[in-house]
Write a protein that holds these residues in place. Structure first.
Motif, PDB file in Angstrom:
ATOM      1  N   UNK B 103     -13.491  -2.512  29.270  1.00  0.00           N
ATOM      2  CA  UNK B 103     -14.284  -3.083  30.366  1.00  0.00           C
ATOM      3  C   UNK B 103     -14.701  -2.074  31.424  1.00  0.00           C
ATOM      4  N   UNK B 104     -15.055  -0.871  30.992  1.00  0.00           N
ATOM      5  CA  UNK B 104     -15.619   0.087  31.952  1.00  0.00           C
ATOM      6  C   UNK B 104     -17.016  -0.374  32.323  1.00  0.00           C
ATOM      7  N   UNK B 105     -17.453  -0.003  33.512  1.00  0.00           N
ATOM      8  CA  UNK B 105     -18.807  -0.359  33.954  1.00  0.00           C
ATOM      9  C   UNK B 105     -19.768   0.719  33.447  1.00  0.00           C
ATOM     10  N   UNK B 106     -20.655   0.337  32.506  1.00  0.00           N
ATOM     11  CA  UNK B 106     -21.411   1.351  31.767  1.00  0.00           C
ATOM     12  C   UNK B 106     -22.461   2.083  32.602  1.00  0.00           C
ATOM     13  N   UNK B 107     -22.849   1.507  33.736  1.00  0.00           N
ATOM     14  CA  UNK B 107     -23.914   2.136  34.527  1.00  0.00           C
ATOM     15  C   UNK B 107     -23.360   3.168  35.503  1.00  0.00           C
ATOM     16  N   UNK B 108     -22.036   3.325  35.518  1.00  0.00           N
ATOM     17  CA  UNK B 108     -21.435   4.318  36.416  1.00  0.00           C
ATOM     18  C   UNK B 108     -20.803   5.415  35.574  1.00  0.00           C
ATOM     19  N   UNK B 109     -20.760   6.621  36.142  1.00  0.00           N
ATOM     20  CA  UNK B 109     -20.078   7.693  35.433  1.00  0.00           C
ATOM     21  C   UNK B 109     -18.579   7.374  35.391  1.00  0.00           C
ATOM     22  N   UNK B 110     -17.860   8.196  34.641  1.00  0.00           N
ATOM     23  CA  UNK B 110     -16.413   8.041  34.568  1.00  0.00           C
ATOM     24  C   UNK B 110     -15.808   8.093  35.974  1.00  0.00           C
ATOM     25  N   UNK B 111     -16.197   9.097  36.747  1.00  0.00           N
ATOM     26  CA  UNK B 111     -15.666   9.212  38.102  1.00  0.00           C
ATOM     27  C   UNK B 111     -16.113   8.024  38.953  1.00  0.00           C
ATOM     28  N   UNK B 112     -17.378   7.607  38.751  1.00  0.00           N
ATOM     29  CA  UNK B 112     -17.911   6.450  39.481  1.00  0.00           C
ATOM     30  C   UNK B 112     -17.064   5.209  39.251  1.00  0.00           C
ATOM     31  N   UNK B 153     -18.113   8.335  25.482  1.00  0.00           N
ATOM     32  CA  UNK B 153     -16.702   8.607  25.211  1.00  0.00           C
ATOM     33  C   UNK B 153     -16.200   7.808  24.012  1.00  0.00           C
ATOM     34  N   UNK B 154     -15.135   8.300  23.379  1.00  0.00           N
ATOM     35  CA  UNK B 154     -14.481   7.547  22.299  1.00  0.00           C
ATOM     36  C   UNK B 154     -13.718   6.374  22.920  1.00  0.00           C
ATOM     37  N   UNK B 155     -13.308   5.443  22.054  1.00  0.00           N
ATOM     38  CA  UNK B 155     -12.552   4.283  22.538  1.00  0.00           C
ATOM     39  C   UNK B 155     -11.279   4.683  23.280  1.00  0.00           C
ATOM     40  N   UNK B 156     -10.575   5.664  22.717  1.00  0.00           N
ATOM     41  CA  UNK B 156      -9.323   6.104  23.341  1.00  0.00           C
ATOM     42  C   UNK B 156      -9.572   6.704  24.712  1.00  0.00           C
ATOM     43  N   UNK B 157     -10.654   7.490  24.798  1.00  0.00           N
ATOM     44  CA  UNK B 157     -10.996   8.094  26.100  1.00  0.00           C
ATOM     45  C   UNK B 157     -11.404   7.007  27.091  1.00  0.00           C
ATOM     46  N   UNK B 158     -12.171   6.018  26.608  1.00  0.00           N
ATOM     47  CA  UNK B 158     -12.581   4.928  27.511  1.00  0.00           C
ATOM     48  C   UNK B 158     -11.354   4.188  28.056  1.00  0.00           C
ATOM     49  N   UNK B 159     -10.381   3.961  27.166  1.00  0.00           N
ATOM     50  CA  UNK B 159      -9.204   3.237  27.630  1.00  0.00           C
ATOM     51  C   UNK B 159      -8.418   4.081  28.644  1.00  0.00           C
ATOM     52  N   UNK B 160      -8.400   5.401  28.446  1.00  0.00           N
ATOM     53  CA  UNK B 160      -7.700   6.250  29.417  1.00  0.00           C
ATOM     54  C   UNK B 160      -8.429   6.234  30.765  1.00  0.00           C
ATOM     55  N   UNK B 161      -9.771   6.188  30.717  1.00  0.00           N
ATOM     56  CA  UNK B 161     -10.523   6.059  31.979  1.00  0.00           C
ATOM     57  C   UNK B 161     -10.160   4.734  32.650  1.00  0.00           C
ATOM     58  N   UNK B 162     -10.058   3.681  31.839  1.00  0.00           N
ATOM     59  CA  UNK B 162      -9.705   2.364  32.401  1.00  0.00           C
ATOM     60  C   UNK B 162      -8.326   2.432  33.071  1.00  0.00           C
TER      61      UNK B 162
END
Lengths: 233, 257
Positions: B103-112, B153-162
Motif C-alpha cells: 500500500x505505498x502511495x504510487x505518486x510519491x517517491x520512496x522518500x515522499x 521497486x521489487x515487492x520486497x523493496x516496496x514492503x521495506x519502504x512500507x
C-alpha cells in the motif's frame, strides 16, 4: 475546380478581419476557462456525493449526473439564458436578467460537470482501498487523505479522459454565439453579414478551431505523459 | 509491580452483521516484546490487528495503548462512547501498520512516502522529516532508493519502504499484517531480516504471520487463534514446539510437514 471551391479556401477575407476574429476566439477561451472551472469544481463535488457512504448523498449525486449529462448543451445554454431568469424572477417577484457570458458559463459548466463527475468517480473508485487505509493508519484525517493521497492519483488517472472532455467543452463554446456572447462564431456571423462571403469565413473558423484544439490537446497529452506514468510499473 | 503494557486488548469482539469474527479476545503486549499471531485464514487474526488501530471498529471490548483507551472513552456519566475521528487519528500515530499489499502511495517517491505523515501528521519541518526519513530508509537498507518511485521497486523493496514509512511516524508499536504473504519466497527473506533487526532493536511488534520459523525465532509470545478466540498462547517453543491444543497441533502439522 469550381469557383465555389476556390472561394471557400481563399482565406484572405478571414485574414483581413483577424483582429476582430481573434478577439472573438479569446471569448471562446474565457468561456472555456470559466466553465471548465465550474465543471471541475461541481463535478468533483458531485463525484464525492456519488461515492458517499450514505444513500441520500449518493442519490443527489446520481440525480445531478443524470440530469446534466443527458441535457443537450445547446438547450441548456438557451434555457439558462432565457428561462432560468424568468423562473427565478417569478420566485423573488422581480425582473431578472443574466449576462450572456454568465449564462454560457453556468450552462456549459453544469452540463460538463455531469461528465467530469463520472470521470472523477471512476478515478476515485480505481484507487485501491489499501492506499486510504495506509494513510488512515498513519493518522491522516479524511480531508488530508483526499487532498494528498486520492486526488493526486485521480488526476493522473483521469487526465487522458479529461483532455477529451476539455476538447468537447471547448468545441461546445462555439454555441454561445446563440445568446450573443461575442465569440469567434459570433464575430464570423457579423463579418458574413457585411462581407456576404460565408464560405471562406466558416472555413477559416473551422480551421482555427481545429488548429487550437489539436495543438493544445496534443501538447497537454505529450507533456503530461511522463508525469502520469510514474505511478505505473 | 505491574508494568503498564504497550498494548492491552480486553475482551475484544467484532461482528460483521450476523458473523461473529472475534468472540472475546484478551492479551497484553509488553514494551519491547514481539507477539506473533498465527492461525488459519478466517480465524480472525487480521481483523484483530485491524481492530487495534481502529481500521475496523470493534463491536465491544477495550484496547489500551500505553494505558490510554483507543477508540472509546467514558463520558461524564460513565457511558462508553466512540471517540471522535480526530482523537482516533491522534492515537493511530502511536501504531505503525504494515500491510500485506504494501500500500505505498504510487505518486510519491520512496522518500515522499516516508516523510508524508511526519510532515502532515506530526507537523515536522521538511528538513527534520527528511533527516528522519533517511534514517528510517537506512534501517531498512534502502537509502539509495529514496528518489525512486514505488513502481520501480521489487515487492520486497516496496514492503521495506512500507516498514520505513510506518517507523517514520515514530510509533510505540508496530503492527504487521501478513507482511510477506504476497511476496515470492526469495523476496520474503529480505523483509523478514529487516523485521528481525527491528525486533533486535527492542521494537514492540505484533506480527500476523504464516512464517513459523520466523515466529519461533523472533517472538516472545505466540497466540494461536481459532474461530475468533485465542485457542493457545505462550512462548514460541511451547505453542510451536509442543502445543497443548489439538487444533493448534493440526494447524501446525500443515506447516511442518
Amino acid at each position: 475546380m469550381s469557383d465555389a471551391f476556390w472561394q471557400s479556401v481563399d482565406l484572405s477575407t478571414f485574414w483581413e478581419y483577424r483582429q476582430v476574429l481573434l478577439a472573438g476566439l479569446w471569448f471562446n477561451v474565457y468561456v472555456f476557462a470559466c466553465s471548465a472551472t465550474v465543471a471541475l469544481a461541481v463535478g468533483l463535488a458531485a463525484a464525492l456525493l456519488r461515492v458517499n457512504r450514505s444513500w441520500p448523498f449518493r442519490w443527489i449525486g446520481t440525480v445531478h449526473v443524470e440530469l446534466f449529462r443527458n441535457a443537450p448543451d445547446y438547450i441548456m445554454v438557451v434555457w439558462v439564458h432565457f428561462v432560468l431568469p424568468l423562473l427565478l424572477g417569478a420566485l423573488i417577484g422581480r425582473r431578472l436578467e443574466i449576462h450572456p457570458f454568465v449564462s454560457a458559463v453556468i450552462a456549459l459548466g453544469f452540463v460538463y460537470s455531469g461528465y467530469f463527475a463520472e470521470t472523477f468517480r471512476a478515478g476515485i473508485q480505481a484507487i485501491p482501498v489499501g492506499h486510504v487505509e495506509a494513510a488512515r493508519a498513519c493518522g491522516m484525517a479524511d480531508r488530508l487523505i483526499l487532498r494528498r493521497i486520492i486526488l493526486p492519483q485521480v488526476v493522473r488517472r483521469m487526465l487522458p479522459e479529461a483532455v477529451n472532455q476539455f476538447v468537447s467543452l471547448f468545441k461546445a463554446t462555439t454555441i454561445v454565439s446563440l445568446i450573443a456572447v461575442p465569440d469567434l462564431m459570433y464575430q464570423v456571423s457579423m463579418v458574413i453579414a457585411t462581407e456576404m462571403r460565408p464560405l471562406p469565413l466558416y472555413t477559416g473558423a473551422a480551421l482555427t478551431y481545429f488548429a487550437v484544439i489539436y495543438f493544445v490537446a496534443t501538447g497537454v497529452r505529450l507533456l503530461s505523459e511522463r508525469w502520469r506514468n510514474k505511478i505505473y510499473a | 509491580m505491574d508494568v503498564m503494557p504497550a498494548i492491552r486488548v480486553v475482551d475484544l469482539r467484532k461482528n460483521f452483521g450476523a458473523l461473529e469474527v472475534l468472540k472475546g479476545v484478551s492479551f497484553d503486549v509488553h514494551t519491547g516484546s514481539v507477539v506473533s499471531m498465527i492461525g488459519a485464514s478466517g480465524s480472525g487474526k487480521s481483523t484483530l490487528l485491524r481492530c487495534i488501530n481502529f481500521l475496523e471498529t470493534p463491536s465491544s471490548g477495550d484496547i489500551f495503548i500505553d494505558g490510554e483507551p483507543m477508540g472509546f472513552r467514558s463520558d461524564a456519566s460513565g457511558q462508553r462512547r466512540l471517540r471522535p475521528l480526530s482523537e482516533v487519528n491522534l492515537m493511530r500515530r502511536e501504531l505503525g501498520m504494515v500491510f500485506q499489499q504494501f500500500n505505498l502511495w504510487p505518486h510519491m517517491t520512496v522518500l515522499g512516502n516516508v516523510i508524508e505523515a511526519p510532515i502532515r501528521v506530526r507537523g515536522m519541518s521538511r528538513k527534520q522529516a527528511v533527516a528522519l526519513g533517511e534514517e528510517c530508509l537506512a534501517r531498512v537498507h534502502l537509502s539509495e532508493k529514496a528518489r525512486e518511485y514505488p513502481a520501480r521497486l521489487s515487492g520486497g523493496q516496496q514492503q521495506r519502504v512500507a516498514i520505513a514509512r510506518a517507523l517514520a511516524i515514530q510509533p510505540k508499536a508496530m503492527l504487521f499484517d501478513e507482511p510477506t504473504s504476497s511476496l515470492d519466497p526469495e523476496l520474503t527473506d529480505e523483509v523478514l531480516s529487516v523485521m528481525r533487526e527491528l525486533a533486535g532493536d527492542g521494537t514492540t511488534m505484533i506480527v500476523v504471520t504464516h512464517e513459523m520459523a520466523f515466529a519461533r525465532e523472533v517472538s516472545d509470545r505466540v497466540l494461536f487463534l481459532h474461530n475468533g478466540l485465542i485457542e493457545e498462547e505462550g512462548p514460541p517453543e511451547q505453542v510451536l514446539g509442543a502445543p497443548k491444543s489439538e487444533r493448534c497441533r493440526q494447524f501446525l502439522s500443515k506447516y511442518l510437514h
